[in-house]
Write an enzyme that holds these catalytic residues in place. Structure first.
Site, PDB file in Angstrom:
ATOM      1  CB  SER A 103      -0.971  -0.051   1.191  1.00  0.00           C
ATOM      2  OG  SER A 103      -1.991   0.905   1.052  1.00  0.00           O
ATOM      3  CG  ASP A 210      -7.161  -2.751  -2.905  1.00  0.00           C
ATOM      4  OD1 ASP A 210      -7.766  -1.924  -2.193  1.00  0.00           O
ATOM      5  OD2 ASP A 210      -5.936  -2.906  -2.874  1.00  0.00           O
ATOM      6  CG  HIS A 240      -5.714  -2.486   0.771  1.00  0.00           C
ATOM      7  ND1 HIS A 240      -5.142  -2.106  -0.428  1.00  0.00           N
ATOM      8  CD2 HIS A 240      -5.005  -1.845   1.755  1.00  0.00           C
ATOM      9  CE1 HIS A 240      -4.139  -1.264  -0.184  1.00  0.00           C
ATOM     10  NE2 HIS A 240      -4.034  -1.111   1.125  1.00  0.00           N
TER      11      HIS A 240
END
Length: 267
Positions: A103, A210, A240
């Site tokens: 991320s 996601d 995610h």
């Protein structure tokens, strides 16, 4: 699993998952609002594969110093991560170095690869904030940033993951902060303009459900960063955090297969 050690570098707390005789080093770069301790299971997979694993809590995150979730400049975070790489190399000279960024950590890892790619043997990006990510611009356009924390349900189909995240005192559960959002915008642009990483082996992992970092926006950035040479694995139905998903065994197997291909042969 070996006992986790902690080091402190200028206010940055670094977890080390040791290995008695590692054949490579792995650096885990965590995402926004969380901390390296959430990567125990991934670290266990990597130590089981022969890595000594290191993971810093970024400034303003986890056990590290700084105002919570304030990152003024991601270039400084890249420099912090480089100091962790130096720590790992000092303990284990001459070993290949692998970086795993999730991320926001994918953005940091991408920038690291642009600045220090010659030091890496492989790069793994999971749900990376790279390419076209609309959230910062949308929030910065508002007079006041709303106090809407990340929904635990967006992380994984496994409800236990969301419950543990919601109960974790080292996770930030408040609103995003303007300086950090501004830093995201600048660094997304810097990575877009920073060129590709040449022949560095790159694996991109993403869930196709996601909603925090939508897949199409990341694809733009990953393809630009890799020069279109990335290996990729898109997981159907995954959210995610692919390392915490219900099919995480498949994700870990993909990581190990990639590293077996990317890393030099065992001597």
């Amino acid at each position: 699993m070996p006992h986790v050690r902690e080091h402190i570098l200028d206010g940055i707390v670094v977890r080390e998952w040791p290995h008695p005789e590692p054949r490579y080093l792995a650096l885990v770069v965590h995402g926004y609002g969380e901390h390296a301790g959430r990567y125990d299971e991934l670290a266990g997979v990597l130590t089981g594969h022969g890595a000594a694993v290191y993971g810093p809590d970024h400034v303003g995150h986890g056990k590290s110093a700084g105002e919570r979730v304030v990152i003024e400049d991601f270039e400084d975070v890249v420099t912090d991560v480089h100091a962790v790489a130096d720590l790992a190399r000092a303990a284990h000279p001459g070993l290949p170095l692998v970086m795993v960024g999730h991320s926001m950590g994918g953005l940091i890892a991408a920038r690291y690869a642009q600045r220090h790619g010659g030091e890496l043997s492989a790069l793994i990006l999971s749900g990376p904030v790279i390419g076209a990510w609309e959230l910062p611009g949308r929030l910065l356009a508002l007079a006041e940033i709303p106090d809407t924390p990340i929904s635990p349900a967006a992380l994984s189909r496994d409800p236990a993951v969301g419950a543990a995240y919601a109960a974790d005192p080292l996770v930030w559960h408040g609103p995003m902060k303007r300086p950090t959002l501004q830093a995201f915008v600048r660094t997304l642009a810097a990575v877009a303009e920073g060129g590709d990483v040449g022949p560095l082996p790159l694996l991109w992992l993403h869930g196709d459900d996601d909603r925090l970092v939508p897949l199409p926006g990341s694809r733009i950035g990953v393809e630009r960063l890799s020069g279109g040479r990335q290996a990729e694995r898109i997981f159907a139905g995954a959210r995610h955090e692919v390392f915490h998903e219900t099919n995480k065994a498949d994700v870990f197997a993909e990581v190990i297969h990639f590293l077996d291909t990317a890393l030099p042969e065992r001597s």
